[in-house]
Design a protein around this motif. Structure first.
Motif, PDB file in Angstrom:
ATOM      1  N   THR A  20       0.887  -1.301   0.173  1.00  0.00           N
ATOM      2  CA  THR A  20       0.102  -0.006  -0.098  1.00  0.00           C
ATOM      3  C   THR A  20       0.935   1.291  -0.004  1.00  0.00           C
ATOM      4  OG1 THR A  20      -1.509  -1.140   1.320  1.00  0.00           O
ATOM      5  CG2 THR A  20      -1.887   1.179   1.302  1.00  0.00           C
ATOM      6  N   CYS A  22       0.094   4.404  -0.765  1.00  0.00           N
ATOM      7  CA  CYS A  22      -0.249   5.749  -0.754  1.00  0.00           C
ATOM      8  C   CYS A  22      -0.043   6.293   0.789  1.00  0.00           C
ATOM      9  CB  CYS A  22      -1.805   5.759  -0.550  1.00  0.00           C
ATOM     10  SG  CYS A  22      -2.556   5.869  -2.295  1.00  0.00           S
ATOM     11  N   ASN A  23       0.053   5.162   1.801  1.00  0.00           N
ATOM     12  CA  ASN A  23       0.978   5.765   2.943  1.00  0.00           C
ATOM     13  C   ASN A  23       2.029   5.005   3.449  1.00  0.00           C
ATOM     14  OD1 ASN A  23      -0.432   3.327   3.649  1.00  0.00           O
ATOM     15  ND2 ASN A  23      -1.660   4.068   5.300  1.00  0.00           N
ATOM     16  N   LYS A 527      -6.321  10.807  -0.126  1.00  0.00           N
ATOM     17  CA  LYS A 527      -5.565   9.488  -0.062  1.00  0.00           C
ATOM     18  C   LYS A 527      -6.084   8.488   0.922  1.00  0.00           C
ATOM     19  CE  LYS A 527      -1.124  11.922  -0.904  1.00  0.00           C
ATOM     20  NZ  LYS A 527       0.458  12.096  -0.302  1.00  0.00           N
ATOM     21  N   GLN A 531      -6.864   4.824  -0.054  1.00  0.00           N
ATOM     22  CA  GLN A 531      -6.085   3.686   0.684  1.00  0.00           C
ATOM     23  C   GLN A 531      -7.012   3.063   1.468  1.00  0.00           C
ATOM     24  OE1 GLN A 531      -5.726   3.079   4.129  1.00  0.00           O
ATOM     25  NE2 GLN A 531      -4.295   1.433   3.822  1.00  0.00           N
ATOM     26  N   SER A 534      -8.833   0.436  -1.018  1.00  0.00           N
ATOM     27  CA  SER A 534      -7.969  -0.780  -1.298  1.00  0.00           C
ATOM     28  C   SER A 534      -7.627  -1.736  -0.283  1.00  0.00           C
ATOM     29  CB  SER A 534      -6.427  -0.006  -1.820  1.00  0.00           C
ATOM     30  OG  SER A 534      -6.727   0.360  -3.178  1.00  0.00           O
ATOM     31  N   SER A 535      -7.719  -1.102   0.979  1.00  0.00           N
ATOM     32  CA  SER A 535      -7.484  -2.097   2.119  1.00  0.00           C
ATOM     33  C   SER A 535      -8.527  -3.118   2.546  1.00  0.00           C
ATOM     34  CB  SER A 535      -7.061  -1.324   3.422  1.00  0.00           C
ATOM     35  OG  SER A 535      -8.176  -0.531   3.700  1.00  0.00           O
ATOM     36  N   CYS A 541      -2.452   0.634  -3.316  1.00  0.00           N
ATOM     37  CA  CYS A 541      -2.830   2.069  -3.435  1.00  0.00           C
ATOM     38  C   CYS A 541      -1.610   2.717  -3.773  1.00  0.00           C
ATOM     39  CB  CYS A 541      -3.408   2.695  -1.968  1.00  0.00           C
ATOM     40  SG  CYS A 541      -3.720   4.527  -2.207  1.00  0.00           S
TER      41      CYS A 541
END
Length: 561
Positions: A20, A22-23, A527, A531, A534-535, A541
């Motif tokens: 992931t 994005c973060n 974001k 995210q 997606s999670s 992401c």
């Protein structure tokens, strides 16, 4: 009901091995606690999509479709950090993998040695000398060099396989030394699994691990062989285990296909494997010994070396300046001196010195063929069905929509022709721009035309479009059973119309379909929303605001499509 179990079981397992971005971390899937059953999710999905009432448009056949090259999908080399920058009158640049080109101990051995070398005051022909070091994986460096996107002065891959591949690709390269820092790749098993494995299969070998995985006694995962030296090493070891006389034989390929039918998706990085192991998703994985030694949370795992050694050979290219070649040889000698080698051992290198590389009987061209075999067969006999959901609301104007189009057009070359692809666009309304079809040349041309013809305007009903895309996937899976179902959402994340994320979460969780999100110039709150989407089923992401979005998508599609 069988299909629902497959999606929530096998796909959840394989897709948990993605990152992931994005973060920067994976998120635990607490949202599945609120998921509907598969059958209830399908029922509710159909009801929602009927209310959304998407319209199907006519795609244009793009007869002038450009054939994107690998070079088109490469980000500027500056996206890979220059972790050491030399200032000598003669300076050479080195491309080096992450295990010793990091920013901190114990993964900065080459950087530490490079700093000492730069400070040592060496001169050649009366001129001061230095080295610069760029952190980039063995596989990425090979891709950049062979596509003409980058040419370092020295290439230090993790193992010799990459040098052989480089030469077989037509690049003139000379190996200056076989080794500057000794290492091995191998197989890690949790102690409990290791003890059970030993009782049934004996010593840990790639052949034994494959048999145990096929028998369902363990779950084994490896990294992307296009970028990861460990992943490439183990892939060839697997093929060799399937047929030692000819690792590329039809028999070996057939066995790889059968194995991949139930194998986890290849992970982007070793760190993703570690996180998956911590969650109990996998029992065995590939890893370099130096990484294992320096990862305290893996103390309850047993390491066994396998495949070829990772001794970091050094390759140079057609020098026109004898002074630069002399600097290169000086630096190699400096890396090999006793002080540098002691520093290497302190950081976990130069262990298992008695381990001898496995002989695959393969050439550089064979290794390149092995990558292609893996790319074609990584999903086993399961085809992939994917829908791209594209945001065409007013907020996507300017650089965002241009980046979105470029992302899809440049990277669709990595989508296998055996995949089935569709395209959806949305603002406050949802449109099916391209119904799902096999991604042959004609479908590619329709896809290209549909992407180029995307029109902007209106609000942003992101989650309406997600549901429409999922409906397309579910319907297609009735005709193409046992497929990998994937949804890609390309957006700036600013949803302001239609269903909210929290309303569709139980449906997404119940269907078990992975949703890969790619966000363009997002705010922090946007974001978070992408995210979270997606999670739900632990997909990826990607933040497209980063400079290396084309690299991210290229690797994403190489692994999954």
């Amino acid at each position: 009901m069988r299909k629902g179990k497959f999606l929530q079981g096998a796909l959840a397992l394989t897709l948990a091995l993605t990152v992931t971005a994005c973060n920067g971390s994976m998120t635990s899937n607490s949202t599945l606690e609120n998921a509907l059953s598969y059958d209830d999710a399908v029922t509710e999905l159909n009801t929602f999509v009927k209310k959304i009432d998407p319209k199907t448009t006519t795609a244009r056949l793009d007869v002038d479709m450009d054939n994107a090259s690998v070079a088109d999908s490469l980000a500027d080399i500056s996206t890979f950090d220059l972790v050491l920058e030399g200032s000598g009158q003669i300076n050479i640049e080195i491309a080096a993998p992450s295990e010793f080109s990091g920013s901190s101990y114990p993964d900065e051995w080459l950087v530490a040695v490079g700093k000492k070398f730069n400070e040592a005051g060496y001169t050649v022909d009366g001129q001061s000398v230095s080295v610069s070091i760029r952190k980039i994986s063995s596989g990425e460096t090979l891709t950049y060099i062979t596509s003409g996107g980058y040419q370092p002065d020295l290439y230090i891959p993790s193992n010799e396989m990459w040098g052989d591949m480089l030469v077989s690709s037509g690049v003139s390269a000379t190996k200056l030394t076989d080794r500057i820092a000794g290492n091995t790749a191998g197989i890690l098993m949790s102690k409990d699994v290791y003890n059970t494995y030993k009782e049934k299969y004996g010593d840990v070998t790639v052949d034994g691990v494959l048999k145990a995985a096929i028998a369902g006694d363990l779950v084994f995962a490896y990294t992307n062989p296009y970028t990861s030296a460990t992943g490439m090493n183990i892939l060839c070891s697997m093929l060799h285990a399937f047929d030692s006389s000819n690792p590329l034989s039809d028999s070996a390929v057939d066995q790889l296909v059968q194995y991949q039918n139930n194998a986890p998706t290849a992970a982007y990085t070793t760190s993703i494997l570690k996180e998956s192991a911590a969650k109990g998703i996998i029992d065995a994985m590939v890893m370099e010994e130096q990484t294992y030694i320096n990862t305290p949370e893996l103390k309850d795992y047993v390491y066994t070396p396998a495949g070829v050694r990772h001794d970091h050979p050094v390759y140079s290219f057609g020098w026109t300046d004898d002074n630069e070649l002399e600097v290169a040889n000086l630096f190699v000698e400096y890396c090999q001196n006793s002080d540098s080698q002691n520093m290497a051992k302190e950081r976990g290198f130069n262990l298992h010195e008695d381990y001898v590389s496995e002989d695959y009987g393969m050439s550089g061209s064979d290794y390149l063929s092995a990558q292609k075999v893996w790319k074609t067969n990584k999903n086993g006999t399961r085809p992939t069905i994917a829908v791209f959901v594209t945001d065409v609301s007013g907020s996507m104007s300017g650089t965002r929509i241009n980046a979105l189009r470029e992302s899809l057009l440049n990277t669709m070359q990595y989508i296998d022709s055996n995949s089935y692809i569709g395209l959806v666009s949305y603002s406050d309304k949802v449109y099916i721009n391209l119904p799902i079809g096999q991604f042959d040349n004609k479908q590619r041309a329709y896809f290209s035309g549909a992407v180029k013809d995307l029109e902007l305007g209106g609000q942003t009903a992101t989650y309406d479009a997600v549901l429409v895309g999922m409906k397309m996937l579910i319907d297609a899976s009735e005709e193409i059973p046992n497929a990998n179902l994937m949804l890609f959402v390309l957006s700036d994340g600013a949803q302001n119309a239609g269903y909210e994320l929290k309303r569709i979460t139980p449906i997404v969780g119940g269907l078990g379909i992975s949703v890969y999100t790619i966000g363009y110039e997002m705010t922090e709150s946007d974001k978070k929303d992408l995210q979270t989407l997606s999670s739900i089923n632990e997909a990826v992401c990607i933040d497209a605001s980063s400079d290396d979005i084309v690299n991210e998508l290229r690797n994403l599609f190489n692994v999954n499509m």
